[in-house]
Each structure stands twice: as structure tokens, then as C-alpha cells.
Design a protein around this motif. Structure first.
Motif, PDB file in Angstrom:
ATOM      1  N   ASP A  28      -0.639   8.092  -2.117  1.00 25.35           N
ATOM      2  CA  ASP A  28      -0.037   9.144  -3.457  1.00 25.35           C
ATOM      3  C   ASP A  28      -0.346  10.583  -2.943  1.00 25.35           C
ATOM      4  O   ASP A  28      -0.758  11.160  -3.226  1.00 25.35           O
ATOM      5  CB  ASP A  28      -0.934   8.667  -4.297  1.00 25.35           C
ATOM      6  CG  ASP A  28      -0.603   9.559  -5.681  1.00 25.35           C
ATOM      7  OD1 ASP A  28      -0.030  10.170  -6.120  1.00 25.35           O
ATOM      8  OD2 ASP A  28      -1.183   9.203  -6.926  1.00 25.35           O
ATOM      9  N   ALA A  70      -1.134  13.579  -5.306  1.00 25.95           N
ATOM     10  CA  ALA A  70      -1.887  12.811  -6.463  1.00 25.95           C
ATOM     11  C   ALA A  70      -2.413  13.812  -7.467  1.00 25.95           C
ATOM     12  O   ALA A  70      -2.272  13.116  -9.063  1.00 25.95           O
ATOM     13  CB  ALA A  70      -3.195  12.167  -6.255  1.00 25.95           C
ATOM     14  N   THR A 106       0.621  -0.921   0.201  1.00 29.37           N
ATOM     15  CA  THR A 106      -0.001  -0.063   0.204  1.00 29.37           C
ATOM     16  C   THR A 106       0.611   1.236  -0.223  1.00 29.37           C
ATOM     17  O   THR A 106       2.265   1.399   0.676  1.00 29.37           O
ATOM     18  CB  THR A 106      -1.368   0.212   1.602  1.00 29.37           C
ATOM     19  OG1 THR A 106      -0.362   0.023   2.287  1.00 29.37           O
ATOM     20  CG2 THR A 106      -1.951  -1.015   1.490  1.00 29.37           C
ATOM     21  N   ARG A 142      -1.740  -0.840  -4.489  1.00 29.96           N
ATOM     22  CA  ARG A 142      -2.730  -0.374  -3.851  1.00 29.96           C
ATOM     23  C   ARG A 142      -2.890   0.766  -3.101  1.00 29.96           C
ATOM     24  O   ARG A 142      -2.040   0.878  -2.131  1.00 29.96           O
ATOM     25  CB  ARG A 142      -3.936  -0.569  -2.406  1.00 29.96           C
ATOM     26  CG  ARG A 142      -4.824  -0.851  -2.732  1.00 29.96           C
ATOM     27  CD  ARG A 142      -5.267  -2.221  -1.888  1.00 29.96           C
ATOM     28  NE  ARG A 142      -6.145  -1.894  -1.027  1.00 29.96           N
ATOM     29  CZ  ARG A 142      -6.465  -0.941   0.780  1.00 29.96           C
ATOM     30  NH1 ARG A 142      -4.888  -1.454   1.035  1.00 29.96           N
ATOM     31  NH2 ARG A 142      -7.437  -0.371   1.265  1.00 29.96           N
ATOM     32  N   CYS A 143      -3.803   1.862  -3.969  1.00 36.10           N
ATOM     33  CA  CYS A 143      -3.284   3.145  -2.980  1.00 36.10           C
ATOM     34  C   CYS A 143      -3.777   3.062  -1.732  1.00 36.10           C
ATOM     35  O   CYS A 143      -5.555   3.522  -1.877  1.00 36.10           O
ATOM     36  CB  CYS A 143      -3.450   4.466  -3.859  1.00 36.10           C
ATOM     37  SG  CYS A 143      -3.497   6.148  -3.515  1.00 36.10           S
ATOM     38  N   PHE A 148       2.871   2.109  -9.517  1.00 35.21           N
ATOM     39  CA  PHE A 148       2.157   1.312  -8.568  1.00 35.21           C
ATOM     40  C   PHE A 148       1.099   0.585  -8.795  1.00 35.21           C
ATOM     41  O   PHE A 148       1.428  -0.314  -8.179  1.00 35.21           O
ATOM     42  CB  PHE A 148       2.086   1.999  -7.253  1.00 35.21           C
ATOM     43  CG  PHE A 148       3.307   3.567  -6.497  1.00 35.21           C
ATOM     44  CD1 PHE A 148       4.918   3.025  -7.620  1.00 35.21           C
ATOM     45  CD2 PHE A 148       3.592   4.137  -6.050  1.00 35.21           C
ATOM     46  CE1 PHE A 148       5.708   3.448  -6.886  1.00 35.21           C
ATOM     47  CE2 PHE A 148       4.752   4.925  -5.859  1.00 35.21           C
ATOM     48  CZ  PHE A 148       6.052   4.573  -5.419  1.00 35.21           C
ATOM     49  N   ASP A 149       0.679   0.823  -9.159  1.00 35.50           N
ATOM     50  CA  ASP A 149      -0.632  -0.224  -9.385  1.00 35.50           C
ATOM     51  C   ASP A 149      -0.940  -1.320 -10.214  1.00 35.50           C
ATOM     52  O   ASP A 149      -0.776  -2.425 -10.073  1.00 35.50           O
ATOM     53  CB  ASP A 149      -2.176   0.937  -9.895  1.00 35.50           C
ATOM     54  CG  ASP A 149      -2.769   1.983  -9.532  1.00 35.50           C
ATOM     55  OD1 ASP A 149      -2.330   2.165  -7.514  1.00 35.50           O
ATOM     56  OD2 ASP A 149      -3.642   3.007  -9.514  1.00 35.50           O
ATOM     57  N   PRO A 193      -5.002   8.833  -1.632  1.00 41.58           N
ATOM     58  CA  PRO A 193      -4.420  10.172  -2.865  1.00 41.58           C
ATOM     59  C   PRO A 193      -5.117  11.553  -1.516  1.00 41.58           C
ATOM     60  O   PRO A 193      -6.330  11.320  -1.538  1.00 41.58           O
ATOM     61  CB  PRO A 193      -4.989  10.275  -3.425  1.00 41.58           C
ATOM     62  CG  PRO A 193      -6.910   9.835  -2.902  1.00 41.58           C
ATOM     63  CD  PRO A 193      -6.551   8.649  -1.762  1.00 41.58           C
ATOM     64  N   ARG A 242       0.756   7.043 -10.035  1.00 37.50           N
ATOM     65  CA  ARG A 242      -0.140   6.089  -9.079  1.00 37.50           C
ATOM     66  C   ARG A 242      -0.129   5.157  -9.732  1.00 37.50           C
ATOM     67  O   ARG A 242      -0.342   3.579  -9.804  1.00 37.50           O
ATOM     68  CB  ARG A 242      -1.646   6.866  -8.606  1.00 37.50           C
ATOM     69  CG  ARG A 242      -1.858   5.882  -8.368  1.00 37.50           C
ATOM     70  CD  ARG A 242      -3.104   6.317  -8.185  1.00 37.50           C
ATOM     71  NE  ARG A 242      -4.105   5.563  -7.149  1.00 37.50           N
ATOM     72  CZ  ARG A 242      -5.808   5.643  -6.929  1.00 37.50           C
ATOM     73  NH1 ARG A 242      -5.962   6.940  -6.439  1.00 37.50           N
ATOM     74  NH2 ARG A 242      -6.349   4.797  -6.681  1.00 37.50           N
TER      75      ARG A 242
END
Length: 45
Positions: free
Chosen positions: A8, A11, A5, A26-27, A20-21, A30, A17
Motif C-alpha cells: 500500500d 497509505a 498480497t 492482504r497488505c 483490496f482487503d 503499508p 487498501r
């Protein structure tokens, strides 16, 4: 895939993001202090 996790920060400025996704992140939160970019991000989601 890596499961993690992240927060962000900034954002509305960049697309970190997305990267990373793509690798399993998993954000969690934000965070963005600027309203202009935030409106655009909400429209894209």
C-alpha cells in the motif's frame, strides 16, 4: 474471493487498501512518507 498480497504505497492518502482487503487482499507493507496521515491511520486501526 481472490487471494493476493499488495504493498500500500501512499497509505495515508487514500482508502484503496479497504477495497483490496474487501476482495481478499492482504497488505504486505503499508508505506507512507508523511507523518500526519500516518498518525491518523494508526489511531483508526
Amino acid at each position: 474471493m481472490v487471494d493476493f498480497t499488495f504493498i500500500d504505497l501512499f497509505a495515508g492518502i487514500g482508502g484503496i487498501r479497504l477495497g483490496f482487503d474487501a476482495i481478499g487482499g492482504r497488505c504486505y507493507l503499508p508505506a507512507n512518507g508523511m507523518n500526519g496521515p500516518k498518525k491518523h491511520i494508526l489511531l483508526l486501526q
